[in-house]
Design a protein around this motif. Sequence first.
Motif, mmCIF file in Angstrom:
data_model
loop_
_atom_site.group_PDB
_atom_site.id
_atom_site.type_symbol
_atom_site.label_atom_id
_atom_site.label_comp_id
_atom_site.label_asym_id
_atom_site.label_seq_id
_atom_site.Cartn_x
_atom_site.Cartn_y
_atom_site.Cartn_z
ATOM 1 N N ASN A 193 0.813 -1.220 0.000
ATOM 2 C CA ASN A 193 0.000 0.000 0.000
ATOM 3 C C ASN A 193 0.844 1.266 0.000
ATOM 4 O O ASN A 193 0.497 2.252 -0.635
ATOM 5 C CB ASN A 193 -0.974 -0.016 1.183
ATOM 6 C CG ASN A 193 -2.272 -0.694 0.780
ATOM 7 O OD1 ASN A 193 -3.140 -0.078 0.164
ATOM 8 N ND2 ASN A 193 -2.373 -1.987 1.062
ATOM 9 N N ALA A 194 1.944 1.205 0.714
ATOM 10 C CA ALA A 194 2.840 2.367 0.711
ATOM 11 C C ALA A 194 3.369 2.602 -0.706
ATOM 12 O O ALA A 194 3.355 3.730 -1.228
ATOM 13 C CB ALA A 194 3.982 2.141 1.684
ATOM 14 N N TYR A 195 3.803 1.535 -1.378
ATOM 15 C CA TYR A 195 4.336 1.670 -2.744
ATOM 16 C C TYR A 195 3.235 2.107 -3.703
ATOM 17 O O TYR A 195 3.447 2.946 -4.585
ATOM 18 C CB TYR A 195 4.933 0.335 -3.225
ATOM 19 C CG TYR A 195 6.235 -0.075 -2.559
ATOM 20 C CD1 TYR A 195 6.815 0.698 -1.556
ATOM 21 C CD2 TYR A 195 6.888 -1.240 -2.946
ATOM 22 C CE1 TYR A 195 8.005 0.297 -0.955
ATOM 23 C CE2 TYR A 195 8.081 -1.639 -2.358
ATOM 24 C CZ TYR A 195 8.637 -0.874 -1.355
ATOM 25 O OH TYR A 195 9.816 -1.272 -0.765
ATOM 26 N N HIS A 196 2.080 1.524 -3.516
ATOM 27 C CA HIS A 196 0.954 1.844 -4.386
ATOM 28 C C HIS A 196 0.635 3.341 -4.287
ATOM 29 O O HIS A 196 0.443 4.029 -5.295
ATOM 30 C CB HIS A 196 -0.258 0.992 -3.971
ATOM 31 C CG HIS A 196 -1.463 1.199 -4.826
ATOM 32 N ND1 HIS A 196 -2.503 2.041 -4.479
ATOM 33 C CD2 HIS A 196 -1.794 0.692 -6.033
ATOM 34 C CE1 HIS A 196 -3.405 2.026 -5.432
ATOM 35 N NE2 HIS A 196 -3.012 1.221 -6.391
ATOM 36 N N ALA A 197 0.609 3.826 -3.058
ATOM 37 C CA ALA A 197 0.328 5.254 -2.868
ATOM 38 C C ALA A 197 1.453 6.094 -3.463
ATOM 39 O O ALA A 197 1.216 7.141 -4.077
ATOM 40 C CB ALA A 197 0.172 5.557 -1.376
ATOM 41 N N ALA A 198 2.680 5.604 -3.306
ATOM 42 C CA ALA A 198 3.830 6.373 -3.796
ATOM 43 C C ALA A 198 3.812 6.490 -5.317
ATOM 44 O O ALA A 198 4.002 7.572 -5.876
ATOM 45 C CB ALA A 198 5.130 5.724 -3.329
ATOM 46 N N VAL A 199 3.581 5.384 -5.995
ATOM 47 C CA VAL A 199 3.645 5.447 -7.461
ATOM 48 C C VAL A 199 2.464 6.225 -8.036
ATOM 49 O O VAL A 199 2.544 6.753 -9.142
ATOM 50 C CB VAL A 199 3.726 4.047 -8.140
ATOM 51 C CG1 VAL A 199 4.993 3.326 -7.755
ATOM 52 C CG2 VAL A 199 2.517 3.196 -7.826
ATOM 53 N N GLY A 237 2.647 15.171 -8.282
ATOM 54 C CA GLY A 237 3.037 16.523 -7.899
ATOM 55 C C GLY A 237 4.279 16.645 -7.039
ATOM 56 O O GLY A 237 4.710 17.763 -6.753
ATOM 57 N N GLY A 238 4.858 15.535 -6.648
ATOM 58 C CA GLY A 238 6.082 15.652 -5.845
ATOM 59 C C GLY A 238 6.653 14.291 -5.509
ATOM 60 O O GLY A 238 6.018 13.259 -5.734
ATOM 61 N N PRO A 239 7.857 14.292 -4.960
ATOM 62 C CA PRO A 239 8.508 13.031 -4.603
ATOM 63 C C PRO A 239 7.891 12.429 -3.341
ATOM 64 O O PRO A 239 7.291 13.143 -2.538
ATOM 65 C CB PRO A 239 9.946 13.448 -4.322
ATOM 66 C CG PRO A 239 9.852 14.871 -3.895
ATOM 67 C CD PRO A 239 8.677 15.466 -4.608
ATOM 68 N N THR A 240 8.082 11.149 -3.193
ATOM 69 C CA THR A 240 7.574 10.439 -2.009
ATOM 70 C C THR A 240 8.718 9.778 -1.270
ATOM 71 O O THR A 240 9.622 9.223 -1.896
ATOM 72 C CB THR A 240 6.567 9.347 -2.447
ATOM 73 O OG1 THR A 240 5.414 9.986 -2.984
ATOM 74 C CG2 THR A 240 6.139 8.479 -1.261
#
Length: 894
Positions: free
Chosen positions: A375-381, A385-388
Motif C-alpha cells: 500500500n505504501a508503494y501503491h500510494a507512492a507510485v 506533484g512531488g517526490p515520495t
Amino acid sequence: MKNLAPADAAALEAVETREWLDSLDYVLQQGDKNRVVRLLEALRARARISGVRVPFAATTPYINTIAPQEQVAMPGDRALERRAKSLVRWNALAMVVRANRESDGIGGHISTYQSAATLYEVGFNHFLRGKNAGADADVIFYQGHAAPGIYARAFLEGRLTEGHLKNFRHELRDTPGLSSYPHPWLMPDFWEYPTVSMGIGPLLSIYQARFIRYLENRGLKPASEQKVWAFLGDGETDEPESLGSISLAAREKLDNLIFVVNCNLQRLDGPVRGNGQIIQELEAVFRGAGWNVIKCLWGAEWDALLARDTDGLLAKRMGEVVDGEYQRYVVEDGDYMRKHFFGTDPRLLDLVRHLSDDDLKKLKMGGHDPVKVFNAYHAAVNHKGGPTVILARTIKGYGLGEAGEGKNITHQQKKMNESDLRHFRDRFGIPLSDDAIADAPFYRPEEGVPELVYIKERRQALGGPSPIRVVSAPKIKAEMPGVFDEFAKGTGGKKASTTFVFVKMLANLLKDKELGKLIVPIVPDEARTFGMESLFRQVGIYSSIGQLYEPVDVAQLLYYKEAKDGQILEEGITEAGSISSWVAAGTAYATHGVNTIPFYIYYSMFGFQRVGDFIWAAADARCRGFLLGGTAGRTTLAGEGLQHQDGQSHTMALTVPTCRAYDPAYAYELAVIIEDGIRRMYVDNEQCFYYLSVMNEQYEMPEMPAGSRDGIIKGLYKFKGASAALGAGVKAKAQLIGSGAILNEVVKAAALLEKYGVAADVWSATSFNQLYRDAHSVERWNLMHPGEKPRVPYVTECLAGTEGVVVAASDYIRSQPDMLSRWIGRPLTTLGTDGFGRSEDRASLRHHFEVDAKHIAAATLSTLLREKQIDLKVVKQAFADLQINSEKTDPAIA
Ligand SMILES: Cc1ncc(C[n+]2csc(CCOP(=O)(O)OP(=O)(O)O)c2C)c(N)n1
Ligand SMILES: [Mg+2]
C-alpha cells in the motif's frame, strides 16, 4: 476551570476531549475528509487570533500514514510470495555464512537484507520495472549492503548459478564471483549504479529523476511512467549528501522519485537515534522540504489495537517511546514489552490483555508486512506533484533470533552456528534437513515449483529482471565538421584563454546537427566566471516550468533565458548536485539508451577535492563525459588565494583508473583532445571519461605544429626546436618540458637560456598522467615477457634521440613531472607548485612558486652545472642577471 481541584479539572478535560473527538468522528462518518481539514484550519485560526500559540509540528502521529480503511487489496498470491521470500532470505544468509566459513574475514552482511527483504520482494513482485518496459523501465538504486539478498533473488530467478553464489566476494577465481556491493565496473550486465558509499545513491537518484524530466522536456526521451527508486538505510540519512538536495526534488515536483528508507533504527555501531525517533526526525525534514511522506510503521496486527484505542492512548504511547527502547523490545521477550511499553497505563494493559507474551512478540512492524508495504508503494507510485519518501519500520537482522536480531552487533554478524541456522530454517520453513543444515547449503527448488514459476512470471509482467544494466544507445557518427577545425590555425596574434576556446568549441558542438542536441552543459553558478553567458541565450537554461518572469536583463542580447527545453543545467551552488547531473547524463547511454555528452565545468579546486567520491562512483558506473576544471592552475588563477588555487587536481585525477586527465596549453591541443575524447567514448565505446583543466590566462594561441596530433593525445610532443640563432655558439643543450599555462614560461625560459649558450628544445606535456600510465604499462609488459624484445615507453622514445639536461615544469605539484623521472634515461629536474596558494598577481605567484621563466632558466643552468656541462661562472652570472634569490623561502611550506 481554574478554580477546580486538579482531579476535577482532569475529569472535565477528559469529557471535553471526548466531546470534541465525537464531533470529529461525526464529521468523518459523513465521509468528507476535506471538511475535517477545513475544520481544523478554522480552529487553528481562531485559536491563533485568541492568542494561542500552536507549537510548530512538522510531524504527524507515530502511526501509519495510510489508515486501514484506505488500503487497497494487494493482488497476487501471498503464500507463494512468502515462500519465495523465505528462500531468498535463506540463500542470502547462506551466501555470507559460507563465504566467511571458507575465508575468515571475507565479510558480507546478513542483517541489512533480512530487515529489508519485504521491501524488496514487494517491489520485485509488484512494482520495480525491468528494461523490457522500455521507456517505463525504472531506475533503481539498491542499498549496497543488501547486495546478498539481491543476488539470492537473481539465483532463484535462474539468473545466477550456485557457482556465482559460492564465489560471493571472490571475484578473482576462475568462475567469476559476485562483487561485495553494487559495482557496475565489476558486474556490468547486472548493477547499474554503485551505492555503497553512503549518501551517494540518494543524491544521484534525485538528480537522475530530474535528468529524466530534462530528457523528456527536451524531446530526447518519451514521457513515461518511469520511476526512480532509491533504497537506503536510516543511518545513511546522516550523510549530508542523503538529505542535502531533497528540496530540489520537491521544487522540481519529481513525482517520478521514490525514496524507501529502511528504518530498522540501527546503523553499524548501535541505534541511529537511541534517545530520539529517527522516523519522526526524517518525517519532519522531508515534510518540511515538501515531500509526500508515507510512514509504514505498524503491521496489520496493530490495526485492531489502534481501532480499539478510542482515547488515542496507544498512538500517544507509540509516539513517546525512544528508539533505543524500541530496539530493546526486539531483543527482550513479550513480557518485557507488556511491562515497559503497555505497562505505563492500565488502559493500555487492558488493550492487550487478550494477547499472550508470544503474541506480543509477533506484532509485526510495518516494513515486514507485505500488505502495508504494498500500500505504501501503491500510494507512492500514484502520488502526483512531488517526490515520495516511504519510512518503513523494520527490525535489523529480522529472523536471526539469538544470533543477532535487533542486537547492536548485528550489522557485523557474518557467522552462524548450527543451532542459529536451524532456528532460522524453522522460522522461515526452509526444507532442509537437520543433517544438511550445518553446511548452510544453497537451496533452490527444482524448476517448475509454483513459487519459482510465480516470481518469474511476475518479473516477466514487470518488464524482465532487475537489477540489470543494458547498453542500448546507438553509436554516434564519427565526423564533426566545422566543430574543431578552426582551432588548428591559432588565434593569429590575438590573445585568448583556453576557457574561452573551450566555450567556443562547446558553442560549435551545440550547433552540430547530430551532436548538438546531445550536449549537456552543466555549471554550478559559475557560467559567467567562465564566459559562458553567451550560451544562456543560444540554448537556454533548463527549467521544468519555463520562465515565469521577465528577466531584469531582457533588453540585452544575452539575457538570462530559462526555458522548458533549455539545454544548460545551471545547478546553483552545488558541486555535489552538479556532479550528480553529470553522472546521470554520462550514464544515460546505458540507463536510457541516449548518448548524452555532458560537459561539467567548475572551479577546478571544487572538483576532485570536493566531490572525489562521486567521481570515483562515476568511474565505477562507467560514466562518460567531460569534467572541466576551470580557472585552473595554482599560479594561473590570480588573486583568489589559498582556497581556490588548485595545484593538485591532476594528481587526484590520476587515482581514478578510467579518468584521462589533460592540462592543455593551447587551443589546438584542447580541440584534438576533445575530438578524440568524443570519438573514444561515443564511437569506439571506450570506458573512460575526461578531466581537462582550462585556464583564464589570455595569450596567443599558436598554430598546431605538423605531426603533433598523436603526441597531444599520448601526452607529449615537441612544440618547438631550439632556435638556430646560436649557431656554433652552443655551449650546452637542454630539453624543457612544460605543461598548461606554464608552457609559455618554458618557451620564455628557452629564450633566456640562449644568452648563456644553451640551446633548448621545448616540449609540451599535455598529460603527465597519460605518460606515466603508458610507461608503467610498457614496463609491466617487459617484466612479464623476459627474453623478448623490450618495448619502449612513449616518453622514453620521445627523449631518446635528444641531448642535454631535462627540466620539466607545471602549474601542479612536482609529483606530476616527477612521474617521468624513471623513464627518460637521465636525471630529471622538476618544478611545480607544491604549497599553499596566495592572493597575488600571476607574475608574483610564479615567482613565489619558482615556476616563472627566470626560475626555469636558473634551474636548467644549475642542472647543467651539476652535469658538468657548463661553467660555474656562467651560472653565477645568470643567477645575478635573473635576480634569483638563493635564500628565498621554500614555497612548499610557506
Ligand atoms: C560513506 C560511508 N561511510 C561509512 C560506511 C560504512 N558503513 C557501512 S554500512 C554502515 C551502517 C549502515 O546503517 P544503515 O544506513 O542504517 O543501514 P542498515 O544496514 O541498517 O540498513 C556503515 C557506517 C560506508 N559504507 N560509507
Ligand atoms: Mg539502519
